[in-house]
Design an enzyme around this catalytic site. Structure first.
Site, mmCIF file in Angstrom:
data_model
loop_
_atom_site.group_PDB
_atom_site.id
_atom_site.type_symbol
_atom_site.label_atom_id
_atom_site.label_comp_id
_atom_site.label_asym_id
_atom_site.label_seq_id
_atom_site.Cartn_x
_atom_site.Cartn_y
_atom_site.Cartn_z
ATOM 1 N N ASN A 45 0.887 -1.167 0.000
ATOM 2 C CA ASN A 45 0.000 0.000 0.000
ATOM 3 C C ASN A 45 0.923 1.216 0.000
ATOM 4 O OD1 ASN A 45 -2.913 0.724 2.123
ATOM 5 N ND2 ASN A 45 -2.615 1.028 -0.047
ATOM 6 N N ASN B 59 -7.240 10.397 -0.647
ATOM 7 C CA ASN B 59 -7.326 9.290 -1.588
ATOM 8 C C ASN B 59 -6.610 9.639 -2.888
ATOM 9 O OD1 ASN B 59 -9.001 7.463 -0.086
ATOM 10 N ND2 ASN B 59 -10.749 8.779 -0.519
ATOM 11 N N CYS C 217 -6.526 5.630 7.426
ATOM 12 C CA CYS C 217 -5.786 4.635 6.655
ATOM 13 C C CYS C 217 -4.760 4.002 7.578
ATOM 14 C CB CYS C 217 -5.096 5.300 5.466
ATOM 15 S SG CYS C 217 -4.057 4.175 4.505
ATOM 16 N N GLY C 218 -4.905 2.712 7.852
ATOM 17 C CA GLY C 218 -4.033 2.032 8.802
ATOM 18 C C GLY C 218 -2.609 1.862 8.300
ATOM 19 N N CYS D 21 -4.697 -3.081 2.694
ATOM 20 C CA CYS D 21 -5.507 -2.008 3.278
ATOM 21 C C CYS D 21 -5.535 -2.236 4.782
ATOM 22 C CB CYS D 21 -6.917 -2.011 2.701
ATOM 23 S SG CYS D 21 -8.048 -0.853 3.502
#
Length: 259
Positions: A13, A65, A74-75, A198
């Site tokens: 990610n 985003n 967002c982790g 994610c």
């Protein structure tokens, strides 16, 4: 306008990060952020983050985003921003920062992983046998067989754009339970495609699979690598002390001219 950027990734990610402690990037437009995240004409990333200063915290996390819209939590991005803050000289053993869904704690583990405390989860909704859970971002969790061959793009796009979720959007996680771990693939709103990982989705999937079980740690595989989710659960299936654990790595830095 030339800007200096940094690229980081957490289990595939990937994020563009800007050091905004002097507020020089606070005026970025939606189109500029979209350009920076574009994989053909810009840098390329699943999202963009600003490292901001904020009194009472080690820093503030501002996340956008890839389509330029401001996002929910967002982790994987949170872990990457902790690593970035450390690389930028904010040296601490334990961090406290503010994101859009509230305050978060974070620390470095012995294996180089970063432990990020997520929000408590006190309820899960059901939809046609599937689970809807908010872990800082909303997620739709669907248990499937042979997730590696599953058509994540088409099915994720269908659910995300269904009448129930079209306006606000939802991230869609497809999960296969494999003995001592789970395998998770995710269609992300805002990216409008499958991503390699994610963080909030991994967390949502782990909690959904631990629903009504005695587990308090779930090992997770994604296309981009492995993570773990740790938590405490009471008899009413309320989840607290939720920690997303995984790697965060610097990729490269550079300069780019904004159009």
């Amino acid at each position: 306008m030339n800007i200096q950027f940094f690229k980081y990734q957490g289990t595939g990610n990937d994020f563009v990060i800007l050091d905004n402690r002097n507020k020089q990037y606070s005026g970025l437009t939606t189109e500029q952020i979209k350009f920076l995240c574009d994989r053909r004409f810009g840098i390329g990333a699943d999202g963009l983050m600003l490292l901001n200063t904020l009194e009472g915290y080690d820093f503030e996390m501002k996340y956008y985003n890839a389509d330029g819209s401001e996002s929910t939590m967002c982790g994987n991005g949170g872990r990457c921003l902790v690593k970035f803050a450390n690389d930028m000289g904010i040296k601490k053993s334990d961090y406290l920062f503010l994101a859009i869904d509230g305050s978060h704690e974070a620390s470095f583990g012995d294996n180089g992983w970063i432990r990020l405390k997520m929000k408590d989860v006190n309820e899960m909704d059901e939809d046609n046998g599937n689970c809807i859970v908010d872990t800082g971002s909303p997620h739709y969790v669907k248990i499937v067989n042979d997730v590696k061959k599953y058509n994540v793009f088409e099915e994720g796009k269908r659910i995300r754009n269904s009448k129930k979720f079209r306006q606000e959007g939802i991230n869609v996680n497809f999960v296969e339970i494999e003995h001592a771990h789970i395998y998770v693939r995710t269609y992300e709103r805002g990216v409008e495609n499958e991503t390699y990982s994610c963080g909030t989705g991994v967390t949502a999937s782990a909690l959904a699979c631990a629903h009504n079980t005695g587990f308090n740690r779930v090992q997770v595989k994604t296309l981009g690598g492995e993570l773990a989710v740790e938590f405490q659960k009471d008899e009413k299936d309320h989840f607290s002390d939720v920690w997303l654990c995984g790697p965060a790595m610097f990729v490269y830095k550079g300069e780019i001219e904004l159009p």
